[in-house]
Design an enzyme around this catalytic site. Structure first.
Site, mmCIF file in Angstrom:
data_model
loop_
_atom_site.group_PDB
_atom_site.id
_atom_site.type_symbol
_atom_site.label_atom_id
_atom_site.label_comp_id
_atom_site.label_asym_id
_atom_site.label_seq_id
_atom_site.Cartn_x
_atom_site.Cartn_y
_atom_site.Cartn_z
ATOM 1 N N GLU A 86 5.668 -17.470 -17.099
ATOM 2 C CA GLU A 86 5.147 -18.780 -16.562
ATOM 3 C C GLU A 86 5.425 -18.837 -15.126
ATOM 4 O O GLU A 86 4.478 -19.396 -14.370
ATOM 5 C CB GLU A 86 5.830 -19.954 -17.308
ATOM 6 C CG GLU A 86 5.141 -20.485 -18.531
ATOM 7 C CD GLU A 86 5.196 -19.455 -19.804
ATOM 8 O OE1 GLU A 86 6.114 -18.478 -19.779
ATOM 9 O OE2 GLU A 86 4.417 -19.365 -20.566
ATOM 10 N N ALA A 109 2.946 -27.818 -23.058
ATOM 11 C CA ALA A 109 3.134 -28.086 -21.520
ATOM 12 C C ALA A 109 4.733 -28.052 -21.426
ATOM 13 O O ALA A 109 5.142 -28.080 -20.157
ATOM 14 C CB ALA A 109 2.664 -29.619 -21.290
ATOM 15 N N PHE A 126 6.118 -25.418 -21.528
ATOM 16 C CA PHE A 126 6.154 -23.921 -20.912
ATOM 17 C C PHE A 126 6.346 -24.289 -19.531
ATOM 18 O O PHE A 126 6.633 -23.403 -18.534
ATOM 19 C CB PHE A 126 5.443 -23.056 -21.499
ATOM 20 C CG PHE A 126 5.449 -22.834 -22.882
ATOM 21 C CD1 PHE A 126 6.318 -23.212 -23.806
ATOM 22 C CD2 PHE A 126 4.285 -22.427 -23.624
ATOM 23 C CE1 PHE A 126 6.442 -23.172 -24.963
ATOM 24 C CE2 PHE A 126 4.391 -22.220 -24.796
ATOM 25 C CZ PHE A 126 5.338 -22.605 -25.747
ATOM 26 N N HIS A 152 8.185 -27.961 -28.127
ATOM 27 C CA HIS A 152 6.712 -27.990 -28.109
ATOM 28 C C HIS A 152 6.244 -29.487 -28.137
ATOM 29 O O HIS A 152 5.357 -29.662 -29.144
ATOM 30 C CB HIS A 152 6.093 -27.064 -29.578
ATOM 31 C CG HIS A 152 6.564 -25.898 -29.468
ATOM 32 N ND1 HIS A 152 7.783 -25.182 -29.378
ATOM 33 C CD2 HIS A 152 5.603 -24.603 -29.046
ATOM 34 C CE1 HIS A 152 7.759 -23.900 -29.399
ATOM 35 N NE2 HIS A 152 6.286 -23.407 -29.204
#
Lengths: 449, 660
Positions: B395, B419, B421, B464
């Site tokens: 990322e 999001a 991550f 998550h």
């Protein structure tokens, strides 16, 4: 340390005052007790004395003659030599006593709450004596003791809840609308949480005020004077804070009329006692035996006056509206002295020359609509007193004697409104009965005159 | 090597040396406001490398970047004026020593954050690859950067995508004051290249000819499509880490003196005289010219005006562009155009990719697979692997790359899937992407679209389900978009793909299949324009994303109870349309903000504060916030259910507020 000079409260309901003038100059040394400035209160102008010593420092933004200030506003400082006053602008315009901010749930520490639960005291019924109304352990203990019915002397402690429905809070939106519409939101009972005055309350009040006014251009709009507003406020608060009950009776006024006629026929009397003067004197005598009727409900006690504290107010109709000057120590003066005083007070009231002090300290009030032929009415208690006596007309009326014979007799209509919180119906009735009997059996005695 | 080329190298090294020495003097005299990291002793490296670069080859640099800027062609007076904090400085006084920008000559910026330049150079390489421009990107970084994740992620990405990039490691043996011999398991950097499958070299960084020769080859290889090269240049800085710092707590005077004797300029000068037959007079003439140049530069810097304070917040965002009108589109109700949120964003992306060949998408599984949430379904077949680029789970790497790509003329879309991550790349977003337009005085554009799913539901659990948009909204330079329906999502995504600002586009997973009418026509919704979802008169409710739907679901019942709700969806958290909210509160007097994430310092707090600031007198009741519980998201359904506001809670909060 700099001592703040603040706008004092002159009389219990004063919210704001008009600054008249400084009596000292900036930089003058002021001794304790020196007259410091003049302030116009509810009606009268007073000289305010310094309560501290120091050099007077008046900020540039200080009060100007004729300016209106809320009670508690800091208007200057007394400082020590070489000391500079704190920044004036940093002080809020209004310093409200903590008691006014007691909306919402009561503030108490967890340990106090635990104690309250343990001894079975409802926190919402306890008046906190700590900082900002915080409930302390001793408040719980005091409340518990009073629940157990302890009392002493003539001071009767009561549990005082937040019985004050009058609003001390309003939403910003309500304040703004109130200011636009000229509604005094402090007179309203808020419908929001904790009695908060909301926009809808102001709108409703405004609609009520507007109701009945004639269309523009036909009738007349009379601006509400400060005096009128004050009267309205005091009466409203009386209705909100007391539990008024009115009882009526007729009494034989034959002796009353006779005695007054005797006074009229006497020579060398400057002030002939009025019916009201005579009855005022009798009320004081009867109150000695029925002192609860002159009791004053306070936060934690009902306070009864001593015999030399039986100050009785008289409702006076003036061009400016209702005023209630007070005759001091009615039990300690003669009827003639009373008559002189009452005449003088009425004249001063009507001339607008009465002082705030002359209208303070009453324990009972008498109001008189007899001159207009009124019989009975429901007088409004002059808060924080506990009762008011309304005098009606003296009329010749048919009266049935014990043998059934009907004779004409002069009768006086009496209306007594009392605060049921302080006195129950029977003792109030006994007071009125005693008063009626005193009027009916009136004799002209030397000491009475 | 021809004489002209040799003398050019000599000139460049001298410009660096004299400028640095003058800056060191100026620093001591207090003329430089902040830090000053000199390049003294390392001149041969940037000189040797940049000799092979044109102004179209972007250079990304580090905190010790004066030499890189000067080698790339920056005039010393622009550099000195910048350190003097002047309006004429290369960054207009916004940057100072560590933030030197001159995109006009391909100097894409120096950075105070170690490692970022490696990833940005990958982005420069990616742009070159996408646009087939033939340019080569270069990253200069110290030995301190090679033990940072950015080095690993960057070299790996450059390798797998064969990016035209030069990774120039200036191993001066100390990361500030920590010796490389301590920090690294092996003493050399160049050989690490083998592990990534790219060529690696270890050269004497004080020998400008050696550096130049290796760089020449590497640039040629990159231009020919041969991919990236790692070049380790062993060197030494002979001045302290920063001017004014003590130097002998971590190294000895003797060591410094020894390296001063290996001065790259002295060494090269001697060779010019001996080996290349250049005469003394020629060199002295150059030396004297450069002394004058530096003296003139200093007086230019000193006499330059300081920046106008009123410009301090200029260029945080790109200038506003005109929009495609979308008035009256809401009126059309073609039943065939009732589509889902995901279909709407897909439509926007597909249309914009068709219109703009510089748009490319990066993310895990967004290529052939078409995205975990079908965000790119079918696009790979149309546009291929360069524009639909599947990524390793790197990322920080690919977000840093996206930043560099945006700086060099392409428009990356980073698809994070979840999001959560994003947080692995947050430094690249906050420190680099969001600040780049400002730091470059608006000379760089940063059209980066960062999209991902947010939101609690369906036992996604805590990695998550995060939203974090309030945190992003605290960053100047970012746009934060949180749509609640398909119509808005299409218009907002269109706008995001046309504006020049970095945009966080956060899509609530629980509403991705919600449908509404979406016009086929092209339309944009400008950021900072709230939608009045439902007009009412008693209470204003502000909500985003899924909370808009929950709030809407209780409005009819409340209407029956006599409570008229005005529901406002700001649609973007940054910029936030406070004016629509204030207007509504002026009407209703009551405000409830419903927000899924926890309350502290959040979206609801910000709105409450702004309304109290600007609309205090409109308030007829306290402002209420109904937010998620301050906890990580639990997994088990009964736990999950209680940490987000429910429809029942919203209705109760509105009822309570009306009674306030």
């Amino acid at each position: 340390m700099a001592q703040e000079i603040i706008i004092p409260r002159l009389g219990w309901s004063m919210e704001e005052g008009t600054f008249v003038a400084w009596l000292k100059n900036d930089g003058d040394f002021v001794k304790r007790g020196d007259p410091l400035f003049e302030l116009e209160g509810e009606k009268a102008t007073q000289e305010i004395e310094a309560v501290d010593e120091g050099i007077l420092r008046i900020p540039l933004t200080g009060p100007k003659p004729g300016s209106i200030h809320k009670v508690g506003t800091i208007i200057g400082y007394l400082v020590g030599a070489g000391e500079s006053p704190p920044e004036f602008a940093n002080h809020s315009q209004q310093v409200k006593p903590a008691v006014l901010n007691t909306s919402g749930p009561p503030v108490a520490s967890p340990s106090v709450r635990q104690l309250a639960r343990k001894v079975g005291v409802d926190l919402s019924q306890v008046k906190g004596t700590g900082s900002r109304g915080r409930i302390l352990q001793e408040d719980i203990e005091y409340a518990k003791a009073n629940l157990s019915g302890e009392c002493s002397g003539t001071v009767i402690p009561v549990l005082s809840g937040s019985d004050n429905q009058r609003s001390f809070i309003a939403s910003p939106r309500a304040r703004r609308l109130a200011s636009i519409l000229g509604v005094d939101w402090k007179l309203l009972i808020g419908s929001g949480a904790g009695g908060r005055v909301r926009e809808c309350d102001v709108k409703a009040a405004s609609a009520t005020l507007a109701h009945g006014t004639t269309p523009a251009g036909v009738g007349q709009r009379i601006p509400i004077s400060k005096r009128r507003r004050l009267i309205a406020q005091r009466l409203l608060i009386s209705r909100q804070q007391t539990v008024p009950v009115t009882i009526n009776t007729r009494v034989d006024a034959t002796n009353l009329v006779n005695i007054r006629n005797k006074f009229k026929s006497m020579n060398g009397i400057n002030s002939i006692p009025s019916f009201q003067d005579i009855i005022t004197k009798l009320v004081a005598e009867v109150l000695k035996e029925h002192s609860m009727v002159a009791g004053r409900w306070e936060e934690d006690a009902i306070v009864l006056p001593a015999h030399n504290e039986l100050h009785i107010g008289m409702a006076v109709d003036t061009e400016d509206g209702l005023m209630v000057p007070v005759i001091r120590n009615v039990a300690g003066i003669t009827l003639r002295e009373l008559a002189v005083q009452s005449k003088s007070l009425v004249q001063q009231a009507r001339a607008g020359k009465i002082t705030a002090a002359q209208m303070q300290g009453g324990v009972f009030t008498i109001t008189n609509l007899g001159a207009f032929g009124i019989d009975f009415f429901t007088p409004v208690i002059n808060f924080p007193e506990a009762a008011i006596l309304g005098l009606g007309a003296i009329k010749s009326e048919p009266f049935f004697l014990d043998d059934g014979l009907m004779v004409p007799r002069l009768q006086l209509a009496l209306s007594l409104t009392f605060d049921h919180r302080v006195i129950d119906g029977a003792p109030a009735a006994r007071f009125l009965q005693s008063l009626g009997s005193a009027i009916a059996n009136l004799e002209l005695k030397e000491n009475f005159c | 090597m021809p004489h002209q080329e040799l003398l050019s190298l000599f000139r460049t090294m001298l410009i660096i040396r004299h400028t640095e020495e003058e800056l060191a003097r100026c620093h001591q005299r207090g003329l430089i406001f902040g830090a000053c990291h000199t390049y003294v002793g390392q001149e041969a490296i940037s000189t040797g490398v940049c000799a092979h670069l044109t102004k179209d080859d972007p250079v990304f640099s580090t905190h010790r970047g004066h030499g890189h800027a000067l080698s790339k062609g920056m005039h010393p007076r622009e550099l000195m004026a910048e350190l003097f904090g002047r309006a004429t400085g290369c960054s207009r006084g916004r940057g100072g020593s560590m933030h030197l920008f001159s995109p006009e000559i391909g100097m894409m910026g120096t950075s105070g954050i170690v490692g970022a330049c490696i990833l940005q150079a990958c982005g420069g390489g990616y742009s070159s690859k996408l646009m087939k421009s033939g340019s080569v990107a270069a990253a200069f970084f110290g030995d301190g950067a090679v033990n940072n994740g950015a080095f690993h992620e960057g070299l790996n990405m450059a390798s797998i995508w064969k990016l035209p990039v030069l990774f120039i490691c200036e191993n001066n043996q100390f990361a500030t004051e920590v010796p490389f011999s301590y920090s690294s398991g092996i003493p050399d950097v160049g050989r690490r290249a083998a592990n990534y499958g790219i060529p690696g070299f270890e050269v004497d960084g004080n020998d400008v000819i050696a550096v130049s020769e290796v760089a020449r080859e590497a640039v040629a290889r990159a231009r020919a499509g041969g991919g990236a090269t790692l070049i380790e240049c062993k060197t030494y800085r002979t001045r302290p880490h920063a001017e004014g710092m003590g130097d002998f707590s971590y190294r000895t005077r003797e060591q410094v003196e020894e390296w001063k004797r290996k001065c790259p300029i002295t060494f090269f000068r001697a060779r010019l005289l001996k080996e290349f037959g250049i005469n003394e007079i020629t060199l002295e003439k150059i030396e004297s010219e450069i002394q004058s140049l530096v003296a003139e530069s200093r007086s230019f810097a000193e006499s330059s005006p300081l920046p106008d304070p009123s410009t301090a917040a200029m260029n945080v965002y790109a200038p506003r562009k005109s929009l495609t009108s979308h008035t009256s589109l809401m009126e059309q109700k073609d039943p065939l155009r009732i589509i889902t949120f995901t279909q709407a964003t897909h439509e926007a992306l597909a249309e914009e990719m068709a219109a703009n060949p510089n748009i490319f998408v990066m993310g895990e599984g967004i290529g052939v697979r078409g995205g975990n949430f079908k965000t790119t379904a079918g696009l790979y077949d149309l546009y291929g692997p360069v524009r639909l680029c599947d990524t390793p789970i790197s990322e920080r790497g690919f977000v840093g790359l996206a930043g560099g790509a945006a700086m060099t003329g392409t428009r990356p879309v980073v698809d994070f899937m979840f999001a959560d991550f994003i947080l692995d790349s947050i430094g690249e977003i906050i420190n680099q992407i969001a600040k780049m337009q400002y730091m470059s005085s608006g000379r760089l554009k940063m059209p980066v679209l960062l999209r991902g799913c947010i939101g609690i539901g369906h036992s996604a659990a805590t990695h998550h389900s995060g939203s974090y948009y309030a945190m992003y909204a605290q960053v100047p330079g970012l746009r934060v978009v949180v749509p609640s329906n398909a119509y808005d999502a299409k218009g907002l995504m269109k706008h995001a793909l046309r504006c020049d600002d970095p945009v966080m586009f956060l899509e609530h997973r629980e509403i991705l299949t919600n449908k509404c009418h979406v016009p086929a026509e092209d339309y944009e919704i400008e950021f900072g324009r709230a939608a009045i979802v439902r007009a009412g008169k008693d209470v204003t409710v502000v909500a985003l994303a899924r909370m808009v739907h929950l709030a809407m679901s209780v409005c009819e019942q409340l209407e029956k109870e006599g409570v008229s709700v005005e529901l406002i969806d700001p649609r973007t958290v940054s910029p936030l349309d406070t004016s629509t909210i204030l207007k509504s509160v002026a009407k209703t007097g009551r405000l409830l903000i419903v927000d899924e994430p926890p309350a502290p310092c959040g979206f609801a707090s910000e709105i409450a504060a702004q309304v109290v600031d600007a609309g205090f007198n409109d308030l007829d009741a306290p402002i209420r916030r109904l937010t998620g519980v301050f906890t990580p998201t639990p997994y088990s359904p009964p736990l999950e259910a209680v940490v987000v506001p429910s429809a029942v809670e919203i209705a109760d909060a509105i009822r309570a507020l009306v009674k306030e």
